[in-house]
Motif scaffolding. Structure first.
Motif, PDB file in Angstrom:
ATOM      1  N   ALA A 732       2.797  21.649 -11.216  1.00  7.76           N
ATOM      2  CA  ALA A 732       1.500  21.336 -10.604  1.00  7.76           C
ATOM      3  C   ALA A 732       1.311  19.828 -10.450  1.00  7.76           C
ATOM      4  CB  ALA A 732       0.349  21.951 -11.408  1.00  7.76           C
ATOM      5  N   LEU A 733       2.285  19.195  -9.796  1.00 10.75           N
ATOM      6  CA  LEU A 733       2.224  17.770  -9.527  1.00 10.75           C
ATOM      7  C   LEU A 733       2.324  17.535  -8.026  1.00 10.75           C
ATOM      8  CD1 LEU A 733       4.490  16.244 -12.323  1.00 10.75           C
ATOM      9  CD2 LEU A 733       2.017  16.049 -12.121  1.00 10.75           C
ATOM     10  N   HIS A 734       1.852  16.397  -7.602  1.00 10.14           N
ATOM     11  CA  HIS A 734       1.918  16.033  -6.187  1.00 10.14           C
ATOM     12  C   HIS A 734       3.364  15.941  -5.729  1.00 10.14           C
ATOM     13  CE1 HIS A 734       2.983  12.204  -7.989  1.00 10.14           C
ATOM     14  NE2 HIS A 734       1.812  12.149  -8.586  1.00 10.14           N
ATOM     15  N   ASP A 735       3.609  16.296  -4.490  1.00  8.43           N
ATOM     16  CA  ASP A 735       4.922  16.130  -3.895  1.00  8.43           C
ATOM     17  C   ASP A 735       4.855  15.031  -2.839  1.00  8.43           C
ATOM     18  OD1 ASP A 735       3.452  17.333  -1.943  1.00  8.43           O
ATOM     19  OD2 ASP A 735       4.564  19.219  -1.946  1.00  8.43           O
ATOM     20  N   LEU A 736       5.958  14.833  -2.108  1.00  9.60           N
ATOM     21  CA  LEU A 736       6.017  13.752  -1.124  1.00  9.60           C
ATOM     22  C   LEU A 736       4.993  13.958  -0.021  1.00  9.60           C
ATOM     23  CD1 LEU A 736       7.439  11.209  -0.133  1.00  9.60           C
ATOM     24  CD2 LEU A 736       9.092  12.669   1.052  1.00  9.60           C
ATOM     25  N   ARG A 737       4.799  15.190   0.398  1.00 10.20           N
ATOM     26  CA  ARG A 737       3.834  15.454   1.475  1.00 10.20           C
ATOM     27  C   ARG A 737       2.420  15.092   1.050  1.00 10.20           C
ATOM     28  NH1 ARG A 737       0.602  19.847   2.463  1.00 10.20           N
ATOM     29  NH2 ARG A 737      -0.045  20.153   4.650  1.00 10.20           N
ATOM     30  N   ALA A 738       2.042  15.459  -0.188  1.00  8.81           N
ATOM     31  CA  ALA A 738       0.693  15.139  -0.666  1.00  8.81           C
ATOM     32  C   ALA A 738       0.500  13.638  -0.814  1.00  8.81           C
ATOM     33  CB  ALA A 738       0.431  15.846  -1.996  1.00  8.81           C
ATOM     34  N   LEU A 739       1.521  12.928  -1.283  1.00  5.86           N
ATOM     35  CA  LEU A 739       1.413  11.481  -1.451  1.00  5.86           C
ATOM     36  C   LEU A 739       1.234  10.789  -0.102  1.00  5.86           C
ATOM     37  CD1 LEU A 739       4.162  10.964  -4.166  1.00  5.86           C
ATOM     38  CD2 LEU A 739       1.725  10.535  -4.468  1.00  5.86           C
ATOM     39  N   LEU A 740       2.018  11.181   0.888  1.00  5.34           N
ATOM     40  CA  LEU A 740       1.933  10.538   2.199  1.00  5.34           C
ATOM     41  C   LEU A 740       0.647  10.897   2.936  1.00  5.34           C
ATOM     42  CD1 LEU A 740       5.615  10.940   3.465  1.00  5.34           C
ATOM     43  CD2 LEU A 740       4.530   8.963   2.394  1.00  5.34           C
ATOM     44  N   MET A 741      -0.027  11.944   2.498  1.00 11.45           N
ATOM     45  CA  MET A 741      -1.288  12.315   3.133  1.00 11.45           C
ATOM     46  C   MET A 741      -2.488  11.656   2.450  1.00 11.45           C
ATOM     47  SD  MET A 741      -3.078  16.065   3.536  1.00 11.45           S
ATOM     48  CE  MET A 741      -3.367  16.154   1.767  1.00 11.45           C
ATOM     49  N   ILE A 742      -2.505  11.630   1.109  1.00 13.00           N
ATOM     50  CA  ILE A 742      -3.684  11.169   0.382  1.00 13.00           C
ATOM     51  C   ILE A 742      -3.752   9.648   0.308  1.00 13.00           C
ATOM     52  CG2 ILE A 742      -4.844  11.203  -1.853  1.00 13.00           C
ATOM     53  CD1 ILE A 742      -5.128  13.794  -0.352  1.00 13.00           C
ATOM     54  N   VAL A 743      -2.645   8.998  -0.030  1.00 18.06           N
ATOM     55  CA  VAL A 743      -2.670   7.556  -0.262  1.00 18.06           C
ATOM     56  C   VAL A 743      -3.123   6.782   0.972  1.00 18.06           C
ATOM     57  CG1 VAL A 743      -1.264   5.550  -0.864  1.00 18.06           C
ATOM     58  CG2 VAL A 743      -1.007   7.678  -2.135  1.00 18.06           C
ATOM     59  N   PRO A 744      -2.619   7.076   2.193  1.00 20.02           N
ATOM     60  CA  PRO A 744      -3.147   6.337   3.353  1.00 20.02           C
ATOM     61  C   PRO A 744      -4.633   6.553   3.590  1.00 20.02           C
ATOM     62  CG  PRO A 744      -1.044   7.357   3.887  1.00 20.02           C
ATOM     63  CD  PRO A 744      -1.463   7.908   2.565  1.00 20.02           C
ATOM     64  N   LEU A 745      -5.162   7.719   3.208  1.00 19.40           N
ATOM     65  CA  LEU A 745      -6.595   7.939   3.366  1.00 19.40           C
ATOM     66  C   LEU A 745      -7.413   7.058   2.429  1.00 19.40           C
ATOM     67  CD1 LEU A 745      -6.779  11.833   3.737  1.00 19.40           C
ATOM     68  CD2 LEU A 745      -6.984  10.120   5.534  1.00 19.40           C
ATOM     69  N   MET A 746      -6.862   6.738   1.271  1.00 22.52           N
ATOM     70  CA  MET A 746      -7.564   5.862   0.331  1.00 22.52           C
ATOM     71  C   MET A 746      -7.541   4.406   0.790  1.00 22.52           C
ATOM     72  SD  MET A 746      -6.282   7.510  -3.290  1.00 22.52           S
ATOM     73  CE  MET A 746      -7.427   6.532  -4.243  1.00 22.52           C
ATOM     74  N   ARG A 747      -6.537   4.025   1.582  1.00 25.50           N
ATOM     75  CA  ARG A 747      -6.405   2.671   2.136  1.00 25.50           C
ATOM     76  C   ARG A 747      -6.468   1.585   1.056  1.00 25.50           C
ATOM     77  NH1 ARG A 747     -10.768   1.692   6.358  1.00 25.50           N
ATOM     78  NH2 ARG A 747     -12.039   2.610   4.721  1.00 25.50           N
ATOM     79  N   PRO A 748      -5.606   1.658   0.057  1.00 23.47           N
ATOM     80  CA  PRO A 748      -5.617   0.598  -0.965  1.00 23.47           C
ATOM     81  C   PRO A 748      -5.036  -0.694  -0.412  1.00 23.47           C
ATOM     82  CG  PRO A 748      -3.782   2.078  -1.350  1.00 23.47           C
ATOM     83  CD  PRO A 748      -4.558   2.663  -0.200  1.00 23.47           C
ATOM     84  N   ARG A 749      -5.516  -1.803  -0.916  1.00 24.31           N
ATOM     85  CA  ARG A 749      -4.955  -3.086  -0.504  1.00 24.31           C
ATOM     86  C   ARG A 749      -3.593  -3.310  -1.138  1.00 24.31           C
ATOM     87  NH1 ARG A 749     -10.264  -7.097  -0.941  1.00 24.31           N
ATOM     88  NH2 ARG A 749     -11.616  -5.853   0.432  1.00 24.31           N
ATOM     89  N   LYS A 750      -3.432  -2.830  -2.368  1.00 24.21           N
ATOM     90  CA  LYS A 750      -2.154  -2.959  -3.050  1.00 24.21           C
ATOM     91  C   LYS A 750      -1.827  -1.636  -3.717  1.00 24.21           C
ATOM     92  CE  LYS A 750      -2.539  -7.918  -3.804  1.00 24.21           C
ATOM     93  NZ  LYS A 750      -2.395  -9.048  -4.738  1.00 24.21           N
TER      94      LYS A 750
END
Length: 986
Positions: A732-750
């Motif tokens: 029950a951990l994030h996979d590559l698809r979830a990471l590439l979808m969620i992180v850009p939505l958060m728009r972190p500076r770093k």
């Protein structure tokens, strides 16, 4: 300023997680105190070095990878218990059961003392494997009771440790992370820094556990987690294939279990002892509940479900008291079942785990595996290194019908050897990689495979090892007392100045004459002394140095010492180590011993012992007339002292101070009563209609707790396997698809990637760099960092910030507004260059003056802007430093007409603004107090008096709408604006 340092778990095979966040003002936050199955104390050296400067500690998950070393640090690292710790309630409760199970299952969890710490020399091959003192269950309970529990979405301003600087406006907020019950995403706000710590999260919801609370409704990230200055995210799962949907995953596991038990085999599912085990147990319990009325009813009725961990009952009990943390549908169903009335029919209660039997003893696990009927065993742990799962593999290895289902990838934490779980995982990987066939769960056969593993046990120390251990213990007491600022515990031999024959006599007089200030310290000191150290000190100084002896160097030093510096000492260190032997007496004179005045028949009545013979020692089981009983002893019949009751074991009995094996009548009673009623209801019956509960007995005599220091002894074993191995991903951990979808939505500076192997981290970083370059036109680029263990990353938001000065005229015109503890002002000014003249320090001029040279109006000092540091033309020894200065937009020396024109121009540009955040809950309470009807009608929508709607979007924008001639519209608008600060322009 924000610096990040991974202490464990960055580009490493070890799954342990430890991170250090350094904020402005010297504030340090330690996130997680994880460990791995190697239990290597040397991996905690980085934490030990930082403890004296840590402000607070945050915990994310109730797993070994995130808090496995918490109890060890509390017991063996000075000052660690002075640091405030924050976590959610499930992490606190399940973490307590996890570590209780860990330390009760294997002696290796106590960790081996590094030989360099024992002897002061580098470690050699002849390591004695001395063990740290393991924390007791009471110790673990006290450590977790210190943790401050928090709820989700509850902003909290923590309290700093005693040795930490002020936290200022630091705010921490916990959000749901999924993966485990109470798993946490931490949002840390400090000044301009907005940090999101997201380690091991899962966006999808499960059967029992909810998913991460990252998205609000559609495809928008919740407002507090949008656009953070730094996102710290784990890179686990970047190389794992796309995870199955929850329904497909559950169906695969159930089909494997059903097929195996239908063939008469047994199923072993190794998993952690609390967090993930609850999800698996919930799924299997629901499967059995539904299966008894379905097509495979006979199969489910024959097999048994077991949950094998030493804290199984406590974990389930905690789960039933934390319904607000489970998935919404499960919570609603459980609440409906608990609040139903009579005659309303049967309502399924998902928290009633009557099909699962809890096994908390080794004998119970052995009996369950010896049954001829099939069974399913959920056992700790996933690595097969220390829990009941290791015992189960040895019992199931010889039958090819049995199946081991691995629920997650097993890491290799020891580079020198592979554990049992790692060998099974590699065997499954090798055979599935070379085979091609139907999709779904692949089962491989381990027939003919031989695995090596180690069995850990403890043994007593010999004389040389005892001397090493006592030297180490003395040094640790010295270190603890020094860091705590109290020298009274430095001397481990302070009580040895008493005559051993008069120890009991002097103890009572000390209680009367000892100073109140020293009573507690004396008790602590005497509790630390062991019988072995007393014997050693009785014969001489032993291995203790002069510094460790303290003031006792005057009596027991290796060389003759006639002077000792007592300046700055406290307690026993400031006095000569001599205690006068006082005669024991009372207010009437010498104490009268009643046994000296007994008649002959009275002496014979007490088991034939002559009480007048002072040289004869009394039997430990005989109580003399007038003699006090020791603490914890009860009076027995005929004057005998009662035996001490073993804590937590009401059936424990002793003979001569040793544990006595149970009589036949005890065993019969245990088999008759069992633990029925406490293990989840009546057991299911077999096909013949007879219960097989009498075949299993939970009774097992408690093992004698080893006293004194111990050492770890390994026994190498080999195991021939014939069973089968399968894998179903229940991590029950994030996979590559979830990471590439969620992180850009958060728009972190770093973006900082942690908690993953080197290949996973590098691949994920490469994928994000591709994504960033593909979206440059959208402005979604972010700086990506992949630090290694111990590498410091400068992730400050003000990396390109500039320092400027405000002119005196501008400062006088500022009107500050208070917004949530921050001073806010809107201003418009003219930026010019100023020059600061600094004299050389060699001149020794105490009256150094700073000369500010403002440039002329409307011009820039080009020379100052080109040369930031240059020699002054008037004084060759002085240097001029260029500093930007913000001044009024128009000079005060100009005429009135130009000033008024400039002021009118500025006023049209700079308008008053509203600053702050409107919380709909606060607005609702305010309007209700004013007599309005305010109701929530959907997420982010507040309906007032049925005619005015206040909406708040995910970006924080507030909209007010009225229906027709809405009454109270102006009042609602004033209430909304009243919660904001009006900042006027300057």
């Amino acid at each position: 300023m924000f610096h990040f340092t991974p202490l464990l778990g960055a580009q490493s095979e070890s799954p342990a997680s430890q991170s250090l966040l350094e904020l402005d003002g010297g504030v340090k936050i330690l996130v997680d105190v994880g460990w791995d199955e190697a239990f290597d104390a040397q991996r905690l050296e980085a934490v030990e070095k930082q403890v004296s400067t840590v402000s607070i500690i945050l915990l994310t998950h109730a797993t070994i990878e995130h808090l496995g070393a918490y109890a060890h640090c509390c017991k063996h690292i000075p000052l660690f218990t002075n640091i405030p710790v924050y976590a959610t309630t499930p992490v606190v409760n399940l973490g307590r059961t996890l570590l209780t199970d860990l330390y009760a299952s294997t002696p290796h969890a106590a960790s081996i003392i590094p030989l360099s710490s024992v002897s002061g020399s580098p470690a050699s091959d002849a390591s004695p494997n001395l063990l740290f003192e393991a924390p007791t269950p009471d110790d673990i309970a006290s450590y977790f009771a210190r943790i401050n529990p928090l709820k989700y979405s509850q902003p909290h301003q923590p309290i700093a440790s005693p040795f930490s600087p002020s936290l200022g406006n630091l705010t921490i907020t916990a959000y749901g992370a999924g993966h485990t019950l109470g798993g946490t995403l931490w949002h840390i706000q400090h000044g301009m820094e907005s940090i999101v710590y997201a380690a091991d999260w899962n966006q999808g919801r499960e059967n029992l556990l909810p998913g991460a609370t990252l998205l609000s409704g559609g495809q928008e990230i919740i407002e507090p987690l949008q656009r953070p200055t730094a996102l710290i995210c784990s890179s686990k799962g970047a190389e794992r294939g796309e995870s199955l949907l929850r329904k497909d995953r559950d169906a695969t596991l159930v089909s494997l279990v059903r097929e195996t038990i239908a063939q008469g085999g047994k199923v072993l599912i190794p998993t952690d002892s609390s967090a993930r085990m609850l999800e698996l147990a919930f799924l299997l319990n629901e499967t059995w509940r539904e299966g008894l009325d379905g097509l495979h009813a006979d199969t489910y009725r024959t097999a048994r479900l077991y949950m094998a961990t030493r804290s199984a009952a406590a974990s389930v009990r905690y789960l039933q008291s934390m319904l607000e943390w489970v998935e919404e549908s499960v919570r609603a169903e459980a609440e409906a079942a608990m609040t139903k009335g009579k005659g309303q029919g049967d309502i399924n209660n998902p928290m009633d785990w009557r099909f699962i039997k809890m096994l908390e003893r080794e004998s119970g696990v052995q009996q369950a595996l010896m049954r001829s009927k099939p069974c399913v065993l959920l056992a700790s742990d996933a690595s097969l290194e220390w829990g009941f799962a290791k015992q189960a593999v040895q019992a199931l290895a010889s039958d090819p019908r049995n199946l081991v289902i691995l629920t997650e990838e097993v890491a290799a934490v020891d580079p020198l050897r592979k554990g049992l779980g790692k060998q099974l995982w590699e065997a499954w990987q090798t055979q599935t990689r070379n085979s091609s066939g139907a999709s779904g769960a692949k089962i491989v056969s381990a027939d003919g495979m031989t695995v090596d593993f180690r069995q850990a046990s403890t043994a007593a120390l010999n004389l040389d090892e005892t001397a090493l251990y006592e030297t180490y213990a003395a040094r640790q007491r010295q270190l603890h007392s020094t860091l705590q600022g109290d020298n009274t515990l430095v001397d481990p031999t302070a009580t040895d100045v008493l005559d051993p024959q008069d120890e009991d006599e002097s103890s009572d007089s000390d209680e009367e004459d000892e100073d109140v200030e020293h009573q507690g310290r004396a008790l602590n000191l005497s509790a630390q002394l062991t019988q072995q150290s007393q014997k050693r000190n009785k014969s001489g100084a032993g291995a203790l140095s002069d510094a460790e002896l303290g003031v006792n160097v005057l009596l027991k030093g290796k060389t003759t010492v006639h002077d000792y510096d007592v300046r700055g000492k406290r307690g026993r260190e400031k006095l000569f180590p001599f205690v006068a032997q006082r005669q024991r007496g009372d207010e009437f004179g010498d104490a009268i011993k009643p046994e000296e005045y007994l008649r002959a028949e009275e002496r014979d009545a007490i088991e034939g012992v002559d009480m007048r013979d002072g040289s004869a020692k009394q039997n430990s089981e005989t109580a003399a007339v007038g003699q006090k009983r020791k603490w914890g002893e009860t009076a027995g019949p005929k004057g005998r002292r009662g035996e001490k009751q073993a804590p937590g074991n009401k059936r424990a009995r002793t003979e001569g101070g040793k544990p006595r094996a149970p009589d036949d009548i005890d065993a019969a009673i245990a088999r008759a009563t069992g633990e029925r009623g406490k293990r989840g209801g009546a057991p299911p019956t077999t096909e013949e209609g007879e219960s097989d509960e009498d075949e299993e007995s939970d009774y097992e005599p408690d093992d004698a707790v080893p006293s004194g220091p111990q050492k770890l002894v390994y026994e190498s074993r080999t195991l021939d396997l014939r069973l089968r191995i399968a894998h179903v991903d229940f991590s029950a951990l994030h996979d590559l698809r979830a990471l590439l979808m969620i992180v850009p939505l958060m728009r972190p500076r770093k973006l900082i990637l942690i908690s993953g192997e080197e290949s996973e981290t590098q691949r994920l970083a490469a994928e994000f760099r591709k994504l960033r370059y593909g979206r440059e036109e959208e402005g979604s680029g972010m700086e990506i960092s992949t630090p290694r263990v111990g590498e410091v990353v400068d992730a400050s938001v003000d990396t390109n910030a500039w320092t400027l000065k405000l002119s005196r005229a501008l400062v006088k015109r500022l009107t500050w507004q208070n917004v949530k503890g921050l001073g806010v002002v809107a201003l418009t000014g003219r930026l010019g260059m100023g020059v600061v003249s600094r004299q050389n320090e060699d001149e020794g001029d105490t009256n150094k003056k700073k000369k500010l040279k403002l440039s002329s109006h409307g011009r820039e000092d080009e020379t100052a802007s080109k040369e930031l540091l240059r020699p002054s033309s008037s004084d060759p020894n002085a240097k001029e430093l260029a500093i930007p200065i913000l001044d009024l937009p128009f000079p005060s020396t100009t005429n009135s007409s130009s000033s008024s024109l400039a002021a009118n121009t500025i006023s049209r540009v700079t308008q008053p603004v509203h600053v702050g955040d409107t919380r709909l809950a606060d607005l609702r309470a305010l309007l209700r107090s004013a007599g309005h009807e305010a109701l929530f009608s959907g997420e982010g929508t507040l309906l007032i008096d049925g005619s005015v709607v206040v909406r708040k979007s995910a970006s924080g924008k507030v909209e007010i709408e009225g229906v027709g001639l809405a009454q109270g519209f102006d009042e609602v608008r004033r209430a909304v604006y009243g919660g904001l600060a009006l900042v006027a322009g300057v």
